[in-house]
Scaffold this active site. Structure first.
Site, PDB file in Angstrom:
ATOM      1  N   CYS A 196       1.892 -12.937 139.118  1.00  0.00           N
ATOM      2  CA  CYS A 196       0.697 -12.936 138.271  1.00  0.00           C
ATOM      3  C   CYS A 196      -0.553 -13.253 139.079  1.00  0.00           C
ATOM      4  O   CYS A 196      -0.816 -14.409 139.400  1.00  0.00           O
ATOM      5  CB  CYS A 196       0.869 -13.934 137.120  1.00  0.00           C
ATOM      6  N   CYS A 240      -3.104 -15.527 137.316  1.00  0.00           N
ATOM      7  CA  CYS A 240      -2.686 -16.929 137.339  1.00  0.00           C
ATOM      8  C   CYS A 240      -2.933 -17.561 138.703  1.00  0.00           C
ATOM      9  O   CYS A 240      -3.439 -18.674 138.807  1.00  0.00           O
ATOM     10  CB  CYS A 240      -1.193 -17.062 137.020  1.00  0.00           C
ATOM     11  N   ASP A 241      -2.528 -16.874 139.754  1.00  0.00           N
ATOM     12  CA  ASP A 241      -2.407 -17.523 141.060  1.00  0.00           C
ATOM     13  C   ASP A 241      -3.365 -17.003 142.125  1.00  0.00           C
ATOM     14  O   ASP A 241      -3.524 -17.638 143.168  1.00  0.00           O
ATOM     15  CB  ASP A 241      -0.968 -17.368 141.571  1.00  0.00           C
TER      16      ASP A 241
END
Lengths: 323, 323
Positions: free
Chosen positions: B143, B146-147
């Site tokens: 992701c 997300c990261d």
């Protein structure tokens, strides 16, 4: 230089949009709003600034106060590079590209995309003690789903003011906890749908007090009594309650949008073109949180929409080569 | 006695639904799922159990690890009276009323309402080092939103595996942070839409490595190199990267729903009848989180939907006199 994304409003939706936009390197600007009392109470941080204990925002098993929570949201947004100005937007020009936002100090901010997260303010009765007890955890609230399960209301009598669907839902919800739920309604009938009325009125815990208004909210540290006035007879009488849930509607904070082409519903809520996402009828303009939500109005659902709005804006900006 | 509400799945959506349902006195039962590796990696707590630092869940300005966060969610749900069983649902009968859920230990649970929040599992390459580095913060992720903004990827070369729209979006997003973004694609073309391709390929940071697969993920504490295999020539070569973003799709965890009348899309995601809410085509059955979301897949957006699902279920139960 035009901003990539301007976020108007600073409740859970606005700060979450800012966290996501900042992490996407969009260098967002949040216009957090100027505190005001009219036409409704609006504070930077939004409705949570009027609450004490928040027990249902996931991640805080011990609870957290509304203002503390909004402080954390803001810190997180700022930590990733969000810029914040304590300004309102008073006028929007969505016809020009980039958009033009006129602020309360008369500057004009240009923006390629805009996220509207100005919320909706609960309507209050306007009585002297009411807001003091609402903001001090004294038993006055505008949200049963938020506050109804608090220990102070368990097996205690409470009152709901209002006659619409929301008032019925609040009353129905409160019967789970309270020993008795008074519904105080100005007229001799409800505006709520028949189905809702029937459900609520059939509950033995519910007692409706017709043709009445709250004339005074009594209690020092905590709500003790409501002084009711019968509008037909003029007679006053007191009822003892530990909770007052004011359910006389919300006012979406969209006055500054009224002269634009942005789609609003008759009450003034921003209309989404696709309920799952955050797109409006104007490309590049997104809405998130209570300003577009008459159903749930929770911090966590507003925050979820704020995240979606930032992702929607980010993808739109990338598609249009604004980076 | 039939349960009022059973929540299937225990990621952000499931626990948030549980917090709200428990506070609404519905005494919810969460079937948190049995850990498994096939057909995809599924853990109680969901996809966040595979991540280390979560920086974008609002309320934690200093960040929090995925497992810690899910622990807090669970604690909060349990604190308000949620019951939890480490069981899967293997079969659902939505034709009977109440519904019947057969669990992995062969018991049958009756439920008046059901919230499906079983998530969608990222598809992984299946290489030995891959998951170890994904779960240890070693630079492997499924992701980018997300990261991607984590400091370890800033101004470093990274790689995306995949050729669909999601892979293009991940690559586009990563160009904001990385010094270089390799896209490793099995075929000589992308499945992604032309618009998306054009946008990504026009970015000077992007280099596509066609006809290739990742044969090995190299690195001890942190990802150092990918060993690539050219499928046309069989030749191997290494590229140095600090990040690997696997974007070869997700598998919604809905196998147990395949024989029901619940509306699923061709991939297996639960279809909502109204994207703003959480209703499905079966009254009393609600869906929340990644199991119904191919667009956002964030903890906060899933949690927002979990809240909505509990409120939707609560109102439906009240309307039907199940209380």
């Amino acid at each position: 230089m035009a901003e990539k994304v301007v976020i108007i409003g600073s409740g859970p939706a606005g700060w979450t949009a800012a966290i996501y936009a900042a992490r996407a390197n969009l260098n967002p600007l949040v216009l957090e709003g100027v505190p005001k009392q009219t036409p409704s109470i609006q504070l930077p941080g939004g409705q949570l600034m009027l609450t004490t204990e928040v027990e249902n925002y996931p991640g805080f098993p011990e609870g957290i106060t509304g203002p503390e929570m909004m402080e954390k949201f803001k810190d997180q947004a700022v930590r990733f590079g969000t810029r914040v100005e304590t300004l309102d937007v008073v006028r929007c020009d969505f016809d020009s590209k980039p958009f033009k936002l006129t602020t309360s100090d008369d500057t004009v901010i240009e923006a390629h995309s805009v996220i509207i997260s100005t919320g909706a303010s609960a309507n209050w009765l306007g009585l002297p003690n009411e807001l003091r007890l609402a903001t001090s955890g004294g038993g006055v609230s505008a949200c049963a789903v938020c506050d109804g399960a608090l220990p102070i209301f368990r097996n205690q009598p409470v009152a709901v003011v209002g006659g619409g669907d929301t008032a019925m839902e609040e009353a129905s919800y409160l019967t789970k906890f309270a020993s008795k739920v008074y519904i105080i309604v100005r007229r001799g009938e409800f505006r709520a749908s028949k189905v809702m009325q029937k459900r609520v009125l059939s509950n033995p815990k519910v007692e409706v007090i017709w043709h009445s208004v709250v004339d005074d909210v009594l209690g020092m540290a905590h709500l003790e009594k409501l002084r009711l006035k019968n509008l037909q007879t003029g007679a006053m009488h007191d009822i003892e309650v530990k909770g007052l849930f004011v359910a006389i509607g919300h006012t979406p904070n969209t006055h500054f949008l009224r002269e634009t082409k942005l789609g609003l519903d008759p009450v003034g809520y921003v209309k989404l073109t696709d309920g799952f996402r955050t797109l409006t009828n104007i490309e590049g303009v997104y809405a998130a949180g209570d300003v577009t939500d008459q159903v749930y109005r929770q911090a966590i659902s507003a925050a979820g929409m704020g995240c979606k709005a930032a992702i929607d804006a980010e993808r739109w900006l990338a598609e249009h080569g604004i980076d």
